[in-house]
Design a protein around this motif. Structure first.
Motif, PDB file in Angstrom:
ATOM      1  N   VAL A  73       0.752  -1.199  -0.028  1.00 54.08           N
ATOM      2  CA  VAL A  73       0.007   0.136   0.130  1.00 54.08           C
ATOM      3  C   VAL A  73       1.108   1.263  -0.192  1.00 54.08           C
ATOM      4  CG1 VAL A  73      -2.083  -0.923   1.139  1.00 54.08           C
ATOM      5  CG2 VAL A  73      -0.108   0.026   2.526  1.00 54.08           C
ATOM      6  N   ALA A  74       2.066   1.198   0.364  1.00 56.08           N
ATOM      7  CA  ALA A  74       3.049   2.295   0.355  1.00 56.08           C
ATOM      8  C   ALA A  74       3.909   2.271  -0.608  1.00 56.08           C
ATOM      9  CB  ALA A  74       3.761   2.501   1.732  1.00 56.08           C
ATOM     10  N   THR A  75       4.328   1.381  -1.350  1.00 57.24           N
ATOM     11  CA  THR A  75       5.368   1.275  -2.116  1.00 57.24           C
ATOM     12  C   THR A  75       5.103   0.797  -3.509  1.00 57.24           C
ATOM     13  OG1 THR A  75       6.324  -0.717  -1.758  1.00 57.24           O
ATOM     14  CG2 THR A  75       7.421   1.193  -0.262  1.00 57.24           C
ATOM     15  N   PRO A 139      -1.524  -4.694   2.654  1.00 61.69           N
ATOM     16  CA  PRO A 139      -0.314  -5.381   2.593  1.00 61.69           C
ATOM     17  C   PRO A 139       0.746  -4.415   2.695  1.00 61.69           C
ATOM     18  CG  PRO A 139      -1.287  -5.427   0.448  1.00 61.69           C
ATOM     19  CD  PRO A 139      -2.171  -4.780   1.198  1.00 61.69           C
ATOM     20  N   ARG A 140       1.832  -4.719   3.478  1.00 63.12           N
ATOM     21  CA  ARG A 140       3.224  -3.883   3.354  1.00 63.12           C
ATOM     22  C   ARG A 140       4.265  -4.568   3.335  1.00 63.12           C
ATOM     23  NH1 ARG A 140       1.832   0.387   8.466  1.00 63.12           N
ATOM     24  NH2 ARG A 140      -0.242   1.101   7.520  1.00 63.12           N
ATOM     25  N   SER A 141       5.241  -3.877   2.658  1.00 61.25           N
ATOM     26  CA  SER A 141       6.550  -4.378   2.207  1.00 61.25           C
ATOM     27  C   SER A 141       7.527  -3.935   3.521  1.00 61.25           C
ATOM     28  CB  SER A 141       7.098  -3.825   0.973  1.00 61.25           C
ATOM     29  OG  SER A 141       7.529  -2.463   1.108  1.00 61.25           O
ATOM     30  N   PRO A 142       8.645  -4.527   3.725  1.00 62.51           N
ATOM     31  CA  PRO A 142       9.809  -4.063   4.636  1.00 62.51           C
ATOM     32  C   PRO A 142      10.063  -2.669   4.515  1.00 62.51           C
ATOM     33  CG  PRO A 142      10.330  -6.161   3.793  1.00 62.51           C
ATOM     34  CD  PRO A 142       9.165  -5.629   2.949  1.00 62.51           C
ATOM     35  N   GLN A 143      10.032  -1.946   3.493  1.00 65.25           N
ATOM     36  CA  GLN A 143      10.221  -0.650   3.306  1.00 65.25           C
ATOM     37  C   GLN A 143       8.955   0.277   3.673  1.00 65.25           C
ATOM     38  OE1 GLN A 143      10.446  -2.870   0.762  1.00 65.25           O
ATOM     39  NE2 GLN A 143      12.502  -3.344   0.874  1.00 65.25           N
ATOM     40  N   ALA A 144       7.907  -0.170   3.907  1.00 64.29           N
ATOM     41  CA  ALA A 144       6.577   0.609   3.824  1.00 64.29           C
ATOM     42  C   ALA A 144       6.403   1.696   4.991  1.00 64.29           C
ATOM     43  CB  ALA A 144       5.374  -0.274   4.140  1.00 64.29           C
ATOM     44  N   ALA A 145       7.214   1.082   6.314  1.00 64.66           N
ATOM     45  CA  ALA A 145       7.261   2.145   7.513  1.00 64.66           C
ATOM     46  C   ALA A 145       8.166   3.408   7.200  1.00 64.66           C
ATOM     47  CB  ALA A 145       7.614   1.360   8.724  1.00 64.66           C
ATOM     48  N   SER A 146       9.286   3.375   6.493  1.00 69.99           N
ATOM     49  CA  SER A 146       9.921   4.470   6.189  1.00 69.99           C
ATOM     50  C   SER A 146       9.401   5.155   5.146  1.00 69.99           C
ATOM     51  CB  SER A 146      11.438   4.073   5.794  1.00 69.99           C
ATOM     52  OG  SER A 146      11.405   3.085   4.611  1.00 69.99           O
TER      53      SER A 146
END
Length: 177
Positions: A73-75, A139-146
């Motif tokens: 959802v972020a990247t 769904p979020r990848s490991p890079q989503a938080a940053s």
């Protein structure tokens, strides 16, 4: 709307004993379902049903298996996922007038209710909806938080009622130094 994965099962072919049915979506059906559910791809969709006619309609118990690729959802990064979901569905005839006035409360051991019209139930649609409900909605990848932090989106911890106060406390501590 025409279903992407139609598998009608005629009611007159369902007896009182267990009827076992196995379904698999073909490539065109999977592509159409991926589009409908906003997936990057749907590599596999299979379901096993055990149907039984009961006094309260048709009961379907079984299992849905799927391999999908969702977008973070972020990247937007492709994220492979699997679905392994058991289900229990009670198919009931659509009430007269087409509306359900009473809200139905289900316990954990009861079936979901799906209404049908006509002389068949659609097992393909039931499998597709079961799969869709089992997917991670965000769904979020490991890079989503940053990426989200850089965009100014608060984490769940920061968004809690005292998260803002903790940030203020840190800012005051830095100012006092």
């Amino acid at each position: 709307m025409t279903p992407e994965f139609p598998r009608p099962q005629r009611l007159d072919q369902i007896g009182t004993g267990d009827n076992q049915i196995v379904l698999a979506a073909d490539a065109d059906e999977r592509a159409a379902l991926a589009k409908r559910f906003g997936l990057l791809s749907l590599e596999a969709l299979e379901s096993r049903f055990v149907l039984r006619r009961e006094s309260q309609g048709i009961v379907a118990r079984g299992h849905v298996s799927a391999r999908v690729t969702q977008a973070c959802v972020a990247t937007g990064t492709p994220l492979p996922a699997t679905v392994e979901e058991d289900f229990a569905i009670r198919f009931l005839p659509e009430p007269a007038g087409g509306s359900v006035d009473d809200e139905v409360e289900l316990s954990a051991d009861e079936c979901d209710i799906v209404f049908y019209t006509g002389n068949a139930i659609d097992l393909g649609e039931a499998a597709a909806e079961t799969m869709a409900l089992a997917l991670d909605p965000f769904p979020r990848s490991p890079q989503a938080a940053s990426v989200l932090k850089a965009a100014g989106v608060l984490s769940e911890e920061e968004a809690k009622p005292f998260g803002a106060l903790a940030g203020l406390k840190d800012a005051l501590a830095k100012k006092g130094s």
